[in-house]
Design a protein around this motif. Structure first.
Motif, PDB file in Angstrom:
ATOM      1  N   SER A 100       0.824  -1.215   0.000  1.00 25.26           N
ATOM      2  CA  SER A 100       0.000   0.000   0.000  1.00 25.26           C
ATOM      3  C   SER A 100       0.854   1.261   0.000  1.00 25.26           C
ATOM      4  N   PHE A 101       2.016   1.236   0.672  1.00 29.85           N
ATOM      5  CA  PHE A 101       2.912   2.400   0.653  1.00 29.85           C
ATOM      6  C   PHE A 101       3.369   2.689  -0.787  1.00 29.85           C
ATOM      7  N   VAL A 102       3.652   1.629  -1.528  1.00 31.86           N
ATOM      8  CA  VAL A 102       4.118   1.784  -2.910  1.00 31.86           C
ATOM      9  C   VAL A 102       2.991   2.287  -3.802  1.00 31.86           C
ATOM     10  N   ILE A 103       1.789   1.723  -3.647  1.00 28.71           N
ATOM     11  CA  ILE A 103       0.658   2.144  -4.481  1.00 28.71           C
ATOM     12  C   ILE A 103       0.283   3.595  -4.192  1.00 28.71           C
ATOM     13  N   ILE A 104       0.321   3.994  -2.922  1.00 27.82           N
ATOM     14  CA  ILE A 104       0.014   5.382  -2.567  1.00 27.82           C
ATOM     15  C   ILE A 104       0.980   6.334  -3.265  1.00 27.82           C
ATOM     16  N   ARG A 105       2.253   6.005  -3.221  1.00 27.25           N
ATOM     17  CA  ARG A 105       3.273   6.840  -3.868  1.00 27.25           C
ATOM     18  C   ARG A 105       3.060   6.876  -5.379  1.00 27.25           C
ATOM     19  N   TRP A 106       2.733   5.725  -5.964  1.00 31.82           N
ATOM     20  CA  TRP A 106       2.528   5.628  -7.414  1.00 31.82           C
ATOM     21  C   TRP A 106       1.283   6.394  -7.866  1.00 31.82           C
ATOM     22  N   ALA A 107       0.231   6.362  -7.036  1.00 29.25           N
ATOM     23  CA  ALA A 107      -1.031   7.013  -7.411  1.00 29.25           C
ATOM     24  C   ALA A 107      -1.073   8.485  -7.039  1.00 29.25           C
ATOM     25  N   ALA A 108      -0.047   8.996  -6.337  1.00 31.07           N
ATOM     26  CA  ALA A 108      -0.053  10.386  -5.876  1.00 31.07           C
ATOM     27  C   ALA A 108      -0.260  11.401  -7.001  1.00 31.07           C
ATOM     28  N   PRO A 109       0.339  11.220  -8.190  1.00 34.11           N
ATOM     29  CA  PRO A 109       0.108  12.209  -9.253  1.00 34.11           C
ATOM     30  C   PRO A 109      -1.309  12.176  -9.820  1.00 34.11           C
ATOM     31  N   VAL A 110      -2.057  11.116  -9.523  1.00 34.75           N
ATOM     32  CA  VAL A 110      -3.387  10.942 -10.123  1.00 34.75           C
ATOM     33  C   VAL A 110      -4.495  11.336  -9.153  1.00 34.75           C
ATOM     34  N   PHE A 111      -4.387  10.888  -7.907  1.00 32.36           N
ATOM     35  CA  PHE A 111      -5.451  11.114  -6.933  1.00 32.36           C
ATOM     36  C   PHE A 111      -4.963  11.976  -5.769  1.00 32.36           C
ATOM     37  N   SER A 112      -5.812  12.891  -5.340  1.00 35.74           N
ATOM     38  CA  SER A 112      -5.548  13.661  -4.125  1.00 35.74           C
ATOM     39  C   SER A 112      -5.725  12.741  -2.916  1.00 35.74           C
ATOM     40  N   PRO A 113      -5.184  13.116  -1.751  1.00 29.59           N
ATOM     41  CA  PRO A 113      -5.253  12.232  -0.586  1.00 29.59           C
ATOM     42  C   PRO A 113      -6.665  11.819  -0.181  1.00 29.59           C
ATOM     43  N   GLY A 114      -7.597  12.768  -0.130  1.00 28.51           N
ATOM     44  CA  GLY A 114      -8.965  12.441   0.278  1.00 28.51           C
ATOM     45  C   GLY A 114      -9.673  11.514  -0.687  1.00 28.51           C
TER      46      GLY A 114
END
Length: 328
Positions: A59-73
């Protein structure tokens, strides 16, 4: 295999050997001195922990990977909607009925735990993923076992051995090194602060979950908690819908996979393990998460923490390990 084993353990947490004798008056497995259910019971908690560590590291890796696409909320909302849907399915399949709601006081504690762990922790962690690489985030967040151990000594009377304070000192030295790396501009100071806040939130939520588990079914606790967390992040529904329309399919599936894997399966298996292992020992098992996250991040994203952050993170993990040495 480990997921099937843990799922079976969730479905039958109190499974016992057959009461009656076998064909010749001997219970199955008696010849070897132990029953098959006994072996499965001993393996169930370690298997649940191993699967959870892998899912949480990813999940840490996916969060980092998806950061440019989705905002945190919005990322948290997509993850939790997928998670609560999977948990509802698990409840219906494994329990074969909708569970009864607990007493109002216990339900209130579950709602608070869910809002903290599933909503607040997830959103804060997503924010940290916008500033830090996956490995550094995982290393900072995983100082939480020390916070859990200190609090468990007070709340659950598990004691405060000298090793706990020695481990705290080592871990704080590690945090200081990571902060120094942020001060030198090697990593983001905002990201470090967010990861530390996530660690505190994680610790409080874990203690609340531990308090309600003895009289509750673990799967029901996680399901209700995830539902409460999902309701807490609903204010991001409009923004999530807007970002979903522009997001690539891979990023959407990544967010959904976190909900199904790290949230639904991971938290359920962790809650199950909490009913079979001491709080301090279980918290120490999370030490494997940063190492797995660093390896995954390097292989998939090509990101490796800075040397100073690696040394600081290693000190944090050593400190947590030392803190567990004196715990029973």
């Amino acid at each position: 295999m480990t997921r099937l084993l843990a799922a079976d353990a969730l479905a039958h947490p109190a499974a016992a050997p057959p009461a009656g004798p076998g064909p010749e008056g001997i219970r199955p497995g008696a010849a070897s001195g132990t029953t098959a259910p006994g072996r499965w019971s001993r393996l169930a908690a370690p298997a649940a922990v191993a699967v959870t560590v892998t899912l949480w590291a990813s999940s840490f890796v996916i969060i980092r990977w998806a950061a440019p696409v989705f905002s945190p909320g919005p990322l948290a909302l997509i993850r939790l909607v997928a998670g609560v849907a999977m948990l509802t399915l698990m409840v219906l399949v494994l329990r074969r009925r909708m569970p009864r709601l607990p007493r109002l006081r216990v339900l209130a504690m579950i709602v608070v735990y869910g809002a903290l762990w599933f909503a607040a922790y997830t959103v804060i962690l997503n924010h940290a993923g916008h500033h830090l690489d996956a490995g550094t985030t995982a290393m900072v967040v995983n100082v939480s076992p020390i916070l859990v151990a200190v609090s468990a000594g007070l709340l659950f009377r598990e004691g405060w051995p000298r090793s706990l304070f020695a481990g705290m000192a080592v871990a704080l030295a590690g945090i200081a090194l990571i902060t120094l790396a942020a001060g030198d501009g090697q990593i983001s100071l905002v990201g470090v602060v967010l990861a530390l806040v996530a660690a505190v939130t994680y610790s409080i939520a874990m203690l609340l979950q531990r308090a309600v588990l003895p009289g509750m079914d673990p799967l029901t606790v996680v399901w209700l908690g995830c539902a409460a967390g999902t309701l807490a992040v609903l204010p991001w529904a409009g923004q999530a819908w807007t970002e979903l329309q522009a997001a690539p399919a891979a990023a959407i599936w990544g967010a959904v996979s976190m909900g199904v894997g790290a949230t639904a399966l991971g938290f359920s298996l962790w809650a199950f393990a909490q009913t079979r292992m001491p709080t301090g020992r279980l918290a120490a098992c999370s030490l494997a998460v940063p190492a797995v996250a660093v390896a995954m991040s390097a292989l998939t994203l090509g990101e490796v923490p800075t040397p100073l952050a690696i040394v600081g993170g290693a000190l944090c993990l050593v400190g947590v390990g030392v803190a567990q040495l004196g715990r029973r």
